[in-house]
Motif scaffolding. Structure first.
Motif: not given
Length: 616
Positions: A458-482
């Motif tokens: 589970r820890h590895k899955q969380r780290l992988a998810q955080i890394e993927n989200e960091s890569i796909l995040k738009t640098p100029l425009k923030r996304t709003i959390l649901s």
């Protein structure tokens, strides 16, 4: 005193009168004698000699009279001394005080003689009573086989205390005789009843005498001991008959069960064979022999039934194929030897299952508790468990505490029962081919490893998810959390008029309206522009699902620094400290770790009473 003096004077006068009369009588006869001598013509010399002879004869007569009286006096004195001595001896022997007797010599003799006769009479009565009591004592002593008691005193005449002691001893002997006689009658009755009901013949002459009906048995210790031994021997013989009857009865029931004999036939036969005697045993043996012959005709059916029973017993005892060491199980022959071998094997495993049944029952209970524990631990990883509908979390906590308490306790009981079984049977208890204690230890260890692996995964899955989200995040425009679906939070709720997760550019008018003084000078056109921006942010929220990084980024905006949680502030300080220090402090690292990371696992290894590790 006056009367005695008068009596003494009278006697003296009488004596004087008698003397005068006697002297006159003698003088008269002397004169006649002298005249007679004169008539004879005797000379003077002869008269003188004859006169001397007469006086000498009178003197001798008086001396003889005095001598006889003196001898009588001495005799009376001797009698008195003898009487007094005997009276003193008898009084001492009879334990009485001798009576003091005074008076004239002759009167004393008479009184002493009468007293001695009385004492002799009392002594004779005591001797007669003593002899009578002694006869009774000898009778009881002979019956009881004990020796008679001797007199406590050295005298030939028993004292009153001796008679009283003898009477008490006779009463005690009588009570002992009655007690022994009662015991004798009871034992004799039991012995007679056993020999008669079991149809057993007496083996010794003593038993034959008892059955003969004689009542003149000695009640000595040897007799009672022999009677007790005879009764014990008869009881043992009866117990052997009962044991033999039970064996035949069990064997007969076993044959009936195998041959499917109806209940009516069984009840009818047992109603006629309830007693335990030689004839009943003989009838049972004949019945067993009869059904054994019938059983031999269906020997193949019996062997098949035994094989089925063996398979059930092996399954109940949790045996492996290597432990089922019975080669004849796979034999196709149908002989009496194979049938008997199967029967012995079934009896062997039936006894083994009976010995370990309580252990297997507790093992099954332990497995149920273990399965419950695994289910509760699996539920702990389910995020939906926090939807506390109906107090589910409270019930789970109570159940978990119960399992943490009952499971180790039950395992210790099982290990103790296993040790007792191994000590009594000199063998190792095996459960499915292995030591159950090792099985429990391995099971706890495997569970701990499994939980650790799941946690790492589970820890590895969380780290992988955080890394993927960091890569796909738009640098100029923030996304709003649901709003998360599984863990609703009031801070994330929004409506159509306000969304808290806005960019700094779009949200500045809203901040001025909510927290600044500029909200008073806003115009209607600026309000329309603000509502247009909110609508655009709401559409963006519906099109894109926010990540945890978006949430952190939103909080890190300059406009929301004052609204951050104290936990985030402490975390930022800690990160700043780590970046500033070239060599991080190990202790600070440990202190900043969450509580769950310090402990490592919810399972804490402990050790049971028997030295085996557990995971609670």
């Amino acid at each position: 005193m006056d009367e005695e003096n008068c009596l003494h004077m009278d006697i003296k006068n009488i004596f004087e009168v008698k003397e005068k009369e006697g002297m006159k009588f003698i003088q008269d006869y002397l004169k006649k004698l002298y005249n007679l001598w004169d008539d004879f013509g005797i000379d003077s010399k002869r008269k003188v000699r004859r006169a001397e002879m007469v006086w000498k004869h009178v003197q001798i007569l008086m001396q003889d009279i005095f001598k006889e009286e003196n001898e009588l006096y001495r005799s009376v004195q001797e009698h008195i001394q003898d009487y007094m001595k005997k009276i003193e001896q008898l009084s001492k022997a009879l334990s009485v005080v001798p009576k003091e007797i005074t008076g004239p010599l002759v009167k004393r003799e008479e009184l002493l003689r009468i007293e001695l006769e009385k004492l002799n009479e009392v002594a004779q009565q005591r001797l007669n009573s003593f002899q009578h009591l002694k006869t009774i004592e000898l009778k009881y002593c002979k019956i009881l086989g004990i020796e008679e008691q001797k007199l406590s005193s050295d005298s030939d005449i028993p004292s009153q205390n001796d008679l009283n002691d003898l009477e008490q001893r006779i009463n005690a002997l009588k009570e002992e005789r009655d007690r022994r006689h009662k015991r004798f009658c009871l034992v004799k009755k039991d012995l007679t009843t056993i020999l008669e009901t079991t149809e057993l013949e007496p083996e010794t002459s003593f038993e034959k005498e008892i059955l003969s009906g004689k009542d003149d048995f000695s009640l000595s210790d040897e007799t009672l001991k022999s009677l007790e031994e005879a009764l014990n021997k008869a009881q043992q013989r009866k117990a052997e008959l009962e044991s033999r009857k039970k064996e035949l009865r069990d064997r007969l029931i076993f044959l009936w069960d195998r041959l499917k004999i109806d209940k009516e036939t069984r009840t009818k036969f047992f109603s006629k064979h309830e007693n335990c005697c030689l004839s009943i045993l003989k009838s049972l043996e004949e019945e067993v022999e009869k059904y054994q012959l019938l059983r031999k005709a269906n020997i193949h059916v019996e062997i098949s039934a035994y094989k089925k029973d063996l398979e059930e017993l092996w399954s109940k005892c949790c045996l492996t194929d290597q432990e089922k060491k019975f080669d004849l199980f796979y034999s196709s022959e149908t002989t009496d030897e194979i049938l008997r071998a199967h029967e012995v094997e079934v009896e062997k495993w039936q006894k083994h299952y009976k010995d370990i049944q309580h252990i297997l029952t507790k093992i099954s209970e332990r497995q149920l508790l273990w399965d419950k524990l695994v289910v509760f631990e699996n539920k702990a990883t389910d995020p939906n468990r926090f939807k506390n509908r109906g107090g589910n979390l409270l019930l789970e906590e109570k159940e978990r505490k119960m399992l943490q308490k009952e499971l180790p306790k039950l395992e210790n009981e099982i290990f103790h029962d296993i040790e007792v079984y191994e000590m009594q049977n000199k063998t190792v208890f095996m459960y499915n081919g292995e030591d159950f204690r090792i099985h429990v230890t391995n099971q706890w260890a495997e569970r701990a490893n499994q939980k650790e692996n799941e946690k790492t995964k589970r820890h590895k899955q969380r780290l992988a998810q955080i890394e993927n989200e960091s890569i796909l995040k738009t640098p100029l425009k923030r996304t709003i959390l649901s709003t998360p679906k599984t863990a609703p939070c009031k801070a994330l709720k929004c409506n159509e008029r306000f969304t808290p997760f806005l960019t700094e550019t779009d949200a500045s008018p809203m901040r001025r309206n909510l927290f600044g003084s500029a909200c008073k000078s806003d115009k209607k056109d600026s309000r329309g522009k603000l509502m247009h921006g909110l609508e655009r942010q709401r559409k963006t929220l519906l099109l894109r699902t926010p990540s945890y990084s978006d949430f952190i980024g939103e909080l890190n905006t300059p406009c929301k620094l004052n609204y951050q949680s104290s936990i985030l502030m402490e975390k930022n300080k800690f990160l700043a400290m780590q970046q500033s220090n070239k060599t991080p402090n190990r202790n600070n690292k440990i202190k900043s770790l969450p509580t769950s990371e310090k402990k490592g696992s919810s399972l804490t290894p402990t050790r049971g009473k028997l030295g085996l590790p557990f995971i609670l």
